[in-house]
Scaffold this motif. Sequence first.
Motif, PDB file in Angstrom:
ATOM      1  N   GLN A 252       6.547  -5.192  15.336  1.00  0.00           N
ATOM      2  CA  GLN A 252       5.142  -5.908  14.483  1.00  0.00           C
ATOM      3  C   GLN A 252       5.695  -7.658  13.699  1.00  0.00           C
ATOM      4  O   GLN A 252       4.964  -8.389  13.833  1.00  0.00           O
ATOM      5  N   GLY A 253       6.958  -8.061  13.344  1.00  0.00           N
ATOM      6  CA  GLY A 253       6.954  -8.973  12.953  1.00  0.00           C
ATOM      7  C   GLY A 253       6.359  -9.107  10.974  1.00  0.00           C
ATOM      8  O   GLY A 253       6.479 -10.274  10.726  1.00  0.00           O
ATOM      9  N   ASN A 254       6.207  -7.441  11.035  1.00  0.00           N
ATOM     10  CA  ASN A 254       6.417  -7.363   9.705  1.00  0.00           C
ATOM     11  C   ASN A 254       8.064  -7.537   9.148  1.00  0.00           C
ATOM     12  O   ASN A 254       8.743  -6.545   9.370  1.00  0.00           O
ATOM     13  N   LEU A 255       7.760  -7.779   7.666  1.00  0.00           N
ATOM     14  CA  LEU A 255       9.129  -7.674   6.735  1.00  0.00           C
ATOM     15  C   LEU A 255       9.475  -6.584   6.096  1.00  0.00           C
ATOM     16  O   LEU A 255       8.524  -5.055   5.915  1.00  0.00           O
ATOM     17  N   ARG A 256      10.870  -5.798   6.729  1.00  0.00           N
ATOM     18  CA  ARG A 256      10.735  -4.259   6.617  1.00  0.00           C
ATOM     19  C   ARG A 256      10.963  -4.064   4.495  1.00  0.00           C
ATOM     20  O   ARG A 256      12.144  -3.692   4.380  1.00  0.00           O
ATOM     21  N   THR A 257       9.611  -3.927   3.881  1.00  0.00           N
ATOM     22  CA  THR A 257       9.624  -3.943   2.764  1.00  0.00           C
ATOM     23  C   THR A 257       9.921  -2.295   2.348  1.00  0.00           C
ATOM     24  O   THR A 257      10.142  -2.875   1.027  1.00  0.00           O
ATOM     25  N   GLU A 258       9.839  -1.663   3.091  1.00  0.00           N
ATOM     26  CA  GLU A 258      10.231  -0.258   3.045  1.00  0.00           C
ATOM     27  C   GLU A 258      11.699   0.456   3.050  1.00  0.00           C
ATOM     28  O   GLU A 258      12.216   1.081   2.078  1.00  0.00           O
ATOM     29  N   GLU A 259      11.791  -0.061   4.061  1.00  0.00           N
ATOM     30  CA  GLU A 259      12.801   0.085   4.382  1.00  0.00           C
ATOM     31  C   GLU A 259      14.405  -0.403   3.927  1.00  0.00           C
ATOM     32  O   GLU A 259      15.587   0.307   3.237  1.00  0.00           O
ATOM     33  N   ASN A 260      13.902  -1.477   3.403  1.00  0.00           N
ATOM     34  CA  ASN A 260      15.588  -2.795   3.339  1.00  0.00           C
ATOM     35  C   ASN A 260      15.403  -2.647   1.861  1.00  0.00           C
ATOM     36  O   ASN A 260      14.053  -3.172   1.134  1.00  0.00           O
ATOM     37  N   ILE A 261      16.944  -2.285   1.222  1.00  0.00           N
ATOM     38  CA  ILE A 261      16.762  -1.974  -0.199  1.00  0.00           C
ATOM     39  C   ILE A 261      16.624  -3.176  -0.826  1.00  0.00           C
ATOM     40  O   ILE A 261      15.500  -3.660  -2.198  1.00  0.00           O
ATOM     41  N   TRP A 262      17.143  -4.767  -0.720  1.00  0.00           N
ATOM     42  CA  TRP A 262      16.726  -5.619  -1.340  1.00  0.00           C
ATOM     43  C   TRP A 262      16.156  -6.142  -1.312  1.00  0.00           C
ATOM     44  O   TRP A 262      15.229  -6.903  -1.898  1.00  0.00           O
ATOM     45  N   ILE A 263      14.579  -6.088  -0.231  1.00  0.00           N
ATOM     46  CA  ILE A 263      13.428  -6.640   0.614  1.00  0.00           C
ATOM     47  C   ILE A 263      12.820  -5.929  -0.519  1.00  0.00           C
ATOM     48  O   ILE A 263      11.412  -6.559  -1.031  1.00  0.00           O
ATOM     49  N   ARG A 264      12.469  -4.647  -0.960  1.00  0.00           N
ATOM     50  CA  ARG A 264      11.558  -3.995  -1.237  1.00  0.00           C
ATOM     51  C   ARG A 264      11.266  -4.299  -2.754  1.00  0.00           C
ATOM     52  O   ARG A 264      10.890  -3.878  -3.626  1.00  0.00           O
ATOM     53  N   GLU A 265      12.891  -4.258  -3.351  1.00  0.00           N
ATOM     54  CA  GLU A 265      12.926  -3.740  -5.368  1.00  0.00           C
ATOM     55  C   GLU A 265      13.253  -5.297  -5.569  1.00  0.00           C
ATOM     56  O   GLU A 265      12.774  -5.879  -6.440  1.00  0.00           O
ATOM     57  N   LEU A 266      13.937  -6.310  -4.615  1.00  0.00           N
ATOM     58  CA  LEU A 266      14.119  -7.614  -4.731  1.00  0.00           C
ATOM     59  C   LEU A 266      12.549  -9.209  -4.673  1.00  0.00           C
ATOM     60  O   LEU A 266      12.747  -9.728  -4.970  1.00  0.00           O
ATOM     61  N   GLY A 267      11.716  -8.280  -3.204  1.00  0.00           N
ATOM     62  CA  GLY A 267      11.420  -8.937  -3.196  1.00  0.00           C
ATOM     63  C   GLY A 267      12.097 -10.306  -1.495  1.00  0.00           C
ATOM     64  O   GLY A 267      12.563 -10.474  -1.798  1.00  0.00           O
TER      65      GLY A 267
END
Length: 390
Positions: A186-201
């Motif tokens: 859907q074009g949304n960042l993988r904020t839950e799956e991706n440890i780096w994006i989830r934890e660090l933004g």
Amino acid sequence: MRSIRFVTAAFTAAALTLPLAATSATAAPPSDHQAAPHSNAKFDRLRWAAPEGFYVGTAVAGGGHHLEQDYPDPFTSDRKYRKILGQQFNSVSPENQMKWEFLHPERDRYDFEAADAIVEFAQRHKQVVRGHTLLWHSQNPEWLEEGDFSKEELRAILHDHITTVVGRYAGKIQQWDVANEIFDEQGNLRTEENIWIRELGPGIIADAFRWAHQADPKAKLFFNDYGVEDVNAKSDAYHELTRELLAQGVPVHGFSAQAHLSMRYGFPSSLEENLRRFDELGLETAITELDVRMDLPESGKPTRAQLEQQADWYQRTLSACLAVADCNSFTIWGFTDKYSWVPVFFEGEGSATVMTEDFVRKPAFHALRSTLKEAKTEQWKEKWKRGWRH
């Protein structure tokens, strides 16, 4: 940059007739030492058929498997595989050996043995290397995913990994997949799956590109993903993010579409249009993981019609890349069904590569070679015309 911006590469039914004969049970695979009739031996190989400045590559080492799965390693055990790998391609991509779980098995320990062997093989065979991958949500080691780290510790871990890995291969890696599969469908960042994006933004994405560039200023740094072949929500998200990062001066150099295609779905008809809009941003583009899987009959062998359709899709994907000025890298995800990842992950589907398990060339192989040769001929014509004018 190539001197041609497009190639027609019409692929006719007649062109398929001879290659199909090679898929019969009694036919022997064409020898890499023996040219086809009326052809030059060099141009019987994909790397020599390609236009100047164009890289045709393959994933190396086979399987696409996680560590807990049975993992075939033809790179170290299959001499015929290695021979064809060196002869046919001028670019290689480690299929697994530069992913975190293989390369960084413990927090304070790296294992470069397998990756080093691939890079050294490439240097001996005058091949470039695509590094794959630095920031991803999958195939991370347990110590990372299950560790109890502060944000500062995680940031330091990623910085150390990128600096260490990219720095080790500085000058030896042509392109890096820096951020891999960071958006969902859907074009949304993988904020839950991706440890780096989830934890660090999401800002960590720009940092990863900056750190990679600092470690090797000459390497081209790419976004890479599947399902972005067409103009759609996912590729739109990459286009918008890339525009934002470029405006901030972040060293993003390329966008690549993996192109894991299936005959269950249609061919990505806006592939060329999509690559071109990233080209217009000033990026290089690439096809990085092409295979074309199909539902196999009960016999397990593809039909003639399936092989023809597969050849057409390989050819159309290559032609779309050749039509875009700075799409200079085209990689298939393994060249033989013997070591393809597809049957492991897609039940009932298979025969996705350009050679059978016995290394017999399929029509798809010949489609690629014919298209490359036509592009090379057009390139020569353009050079001759420019020389004649001056």
